[in-house]
Write an enzyme that holds these catalytic residues in place. Structure first.
Site, mmCIF file in Angstrom:
data_model
loop_
_atom_site.group_PDB
_atom_site.id
_atom_site.type_symbol
_atom_site.label_atom_id
_atom_site.label_comp_id
_atom_site.label_asym_id
_atom_site.label_seq_id
_atom_site.Cartn_x
_atom_site.Cartn_y
_atom_site.Cartn_z
ATOM 1 N N SER A 63 76.264 14.822 16.014
ATOM 2 C CA SER A 63 76.530 13.423 15.628
ATOM 3 C C SER A 63 77.991 13.103 15.337
ATOM 4 O O SER A 63 78.357 11.932 15.277
ATOM 5 C CB SER A 63 75.731 13.065 14.381
ATOM 6 O OG SER A 63 74.476 12.603 14.741
ATOM 7 N N LYS A 66 79.718 10.761 17.568
ATOM 8 C CA LYS A 66 79.476 9.308 17.542
ATOM 9 C C LYS A 66 80.738 8.527 17.161
ATOM 10 O O LYS A 66 80.979 7.435 17.663
ATOM 11 C CB LYS A 66 78.356 8.989 16.551
ATOM 12 C CG LYS A 66 76.982 9.504 16.985
ATOM 13 C CD LYS A 66 75.968 9.411 15.843
ATOM 14 C CE LYS A 66 74.586 9.901 16.276
ATOM 15 N NZ LYS A 66 73.657 10.031 15.137
ATOM 16 N N TYR A 189 74.660 10.428 26.239
ATOM 17 C CA TYR A 189 74.589 10.648 24.784
ATOM 18 C C TYR A 189 74.280 12.119 24.476
ATOM 19 O O TYR A 189 74.922 12.736 23.618
ATOM 20 C CB TYR A 189 73.531 9.722 24.176
ATOM 21 C CG TYR A 189 73.220 10.046 22.735
ATOM 22 C CD1 TYR A 189 74.129 9.749 21.714
ATOM 23 C CD2 TYR A 189 72.025 10.684 22.389
ATOM 24 C CE1 TYR A 189 73.853 10.078 20.397
ATOM 25 C CE2 TYR A 189 71.747 11.011 21.067
ATOM 26 C CZ TYR A 189 72.662 10.716 20.080
ATOM 27 O OH TYR A 189 72.393 11.052 18.777
ATOM 28 N N TYR A 241 74.825 9.451 6.925
ATOM 29 C CA TYR A 241 73.413 9.044 7.000
ATOM 30 C C TYR A 241 72.978 8.404 5.687
ATOM 31 O O TYR A 241 73.729 7.661 5.094
ATOM 32 C CB TYR A 241 72.500 10.226 7.342
ATOM 33 C CG TYR A 241 72.992 11.074 8.476
ATOM 34 C CD1 TYR A 241 73.269 10.501 9.711
ATOM 35 C CD2 TYR A 241 73.178 12.430 8.339
ATOM 36 C CE1 TYR A 241 73.702 11.272 10.765
ATOM 37 C CE2 TYR A 241 73.606 13.215 9.386
ATOM 38 C CZ TYR A 241 73.870 12.626 10.596
ATOM 39 O OH TYR A 241 74.302 13.383 11.627
ATOM 40 N N VAL A 259 74.056 17.411 12.733
ATOM 41 C CA VAL A 259 72.964 18.338 12.379
ATOM 42 C C VAL A 259 73.241 19.797 12.734
ATOM 43 O O VAL A 259 72.536 20.678 12.261
ATOM 44 C CB VAL A 259 71.603 17.962 13.012
ATOM 45 C CG1 VAL A 259 70.952 16.818 12.290
ATOM 46 C CG2 VAL A 259 71.698 17.733 14.489
HETATM 47 N N1 GLN Z 1 71.931 15.024 19.095
HETATM 48 C C1 GLN Z 1 71.332 14.760 17.814
HETATM 49 C C2 GLN Z 1 70.248 13.714 17.921
HETATM 50 O O1 GLN Z 1 70.424 12.796 18.639
HETATM 51 C C3 GLN Z 1 72.407 14.332 16.856
HETATM 52 C C4 GLN Z 1 71.874 14.048 15.504
HETATM 53 C C5 GLN Z 1 72.764 14.451 14.395
HETATM 54 O O2 GLN Z 1 73.688 15.253 14.508
HETATM 55 N N2 GLN Z 1 72.442 13.916 13.243
HETATM 56 O O3 GLN Z 1 69.232 13.782 17.302
#
Ligand code: GLN
Length: 319
Positions: A63, A66, A189, A241, A259
């Site tokens: 993530s 992003k 993505y 988050y 994550v």
């Molecule tokens: N690739 C993961 C997902 O889309 C990224 C989520 C994350 O790092 N929180 O679920």
């Protein structure tokens, strides 16, 4: 007071045996990570580093990507057009929640949750999927100062199991929040989430944001300086988050987690800081990382609203 290097060494020693949390397993490939791996890296805006632990262990960015994809979409479309399509409001919900998509909003809430990130990535310009991927990789290379590799196993793992992300894309298509080619958008993505980095790379990326978009070592302008404030704003309000509020309260600097266990944070004008440790809490944030950042913020007065210490303690520590 200990020097910054000694402080990082001490944090590493004190938290290396903290084994709380679990590995992310909903992407099967992430469950193979080494639980013991732990690194802390500080890179200054003039390219110096202070590091402890396994800062060169590679992992997928997840993530944290992003933030940087949002920067590219801003460059492609500008602030007003992007704001029409992806909001900047925190949700307080888990990063993979679908709930708020099924309300009468016309866009996903923010680019740091999965729905908003998929919508953002779908907006990246390019003549075809390869061109879009190449532009995305070139963007990452600008921040990293070296070639970028995508981990194919993690990409395939997420591509074949990411039903929740697929459901989100379908729901957004249903509400006209996203264009029709959702399979290409999802692939892009999943690819951006599978970019390989190490802890030192993450701190360098954060240092680039701290340095108005100029990579501290190569001096390449990785993102237009005008948009850095947009990235830092959504990191501050939405980057951690459903712990974003507590992070803003306790640590007080713009940050983003993933994550796979990385966290980046930006001390504007001074440095980028990153931690890596794959054991995460229920919100998806690295547990050792959270502790390290709380201590660093406290010790060096990093909180943006902590005027008692100003930034001078940290500035001195970087000398
Ligand atoms: N690739 C993961 C997902 O889309 C990224 C989520 C994350 O790092 N929180 O679920």
């Amino acid at each position: 007071m200990l020097s910054l290097q000694s402080f990082l060494d001490d944090l590493y020693d004190r938290y290396r045996d903290l084994n709380e949390g679990r590995l992310a397993s909903y992407i099967p490939e992430l469950a193979k990570a080494d639980k013991g791996c732990f690194g802390i890296s500080v890179v200054t805006t003039d390219g110096r580093c202070f590091e402890a632990g396994e800062v060169h262990q590679p992992f997928t960015i997840q993530s944290i990507s992003k933030v940087f994809a949002y920067g590219l979409a801003l460059e492609d479309h500008g602030r007003d057009e992007l704001f029409e399509k992806v909001g900047v409001e925190p949700t307080g919900d888990p990063f993979n929640s679908l709930i708020r998509l099924d309300e009468d909003s016309k866009r996903p809430f923010n680019p740091m949750i999965n729905a908003g990130a998929i919508a953002t990535t779908s907006l990246i310009d390019g003549t075809d999927p390869t061109d879009k991927l190449n532009r995305l990789l070139a963007m990452f290379e600008g921040y990293l100062g070296h070639n970028v590799v995508i981990d194919m196993s993690t990409f395939m793992s997420e591509r074949s199991t990411g039903h929740r992300n697929r459901a989100m894309a379908h729901l957004m298509l249903n509400f006209d929040m996203i264009g029709h080619d959702i399979n290409s958008a999802l692939d892009l993505y999943f690819q951006q989430c599978s970019v390989m980095v190490d802890c030192h790379d993450l701190a360098t990326m954060a240092a680039t944001l701290a340095n108005q978009g100029v990579q501290p070592v190569t001096k390449v302008q990785a993102i237009s300086g005008d948009y850095v404030r947009d990235l830092l704003s959504v990191m501050y309000t939405c980057g951690m988050y459903n712990r974003a509020g507590e992070w803003a309260y306790r640590v007080g600097i713009p940050a983003k987690s993933g994550v796979s266990g990385g966290i980046i944070a930006v001390v504007p004008g001074k440095a980028g800081i990153a931690t890596f440790s794959p054991l995460i809490d229920a919100n998806g944030n690295s547990i050792r990382g959270l502790r390290v950042f709380e201590e660093l913020s406290q010790a060096y007065g990093l909180h943006l609203f902590d005027l008692s210490m100003g930034r001078c303690v940290f500035t001195k520590a970087l000398e």
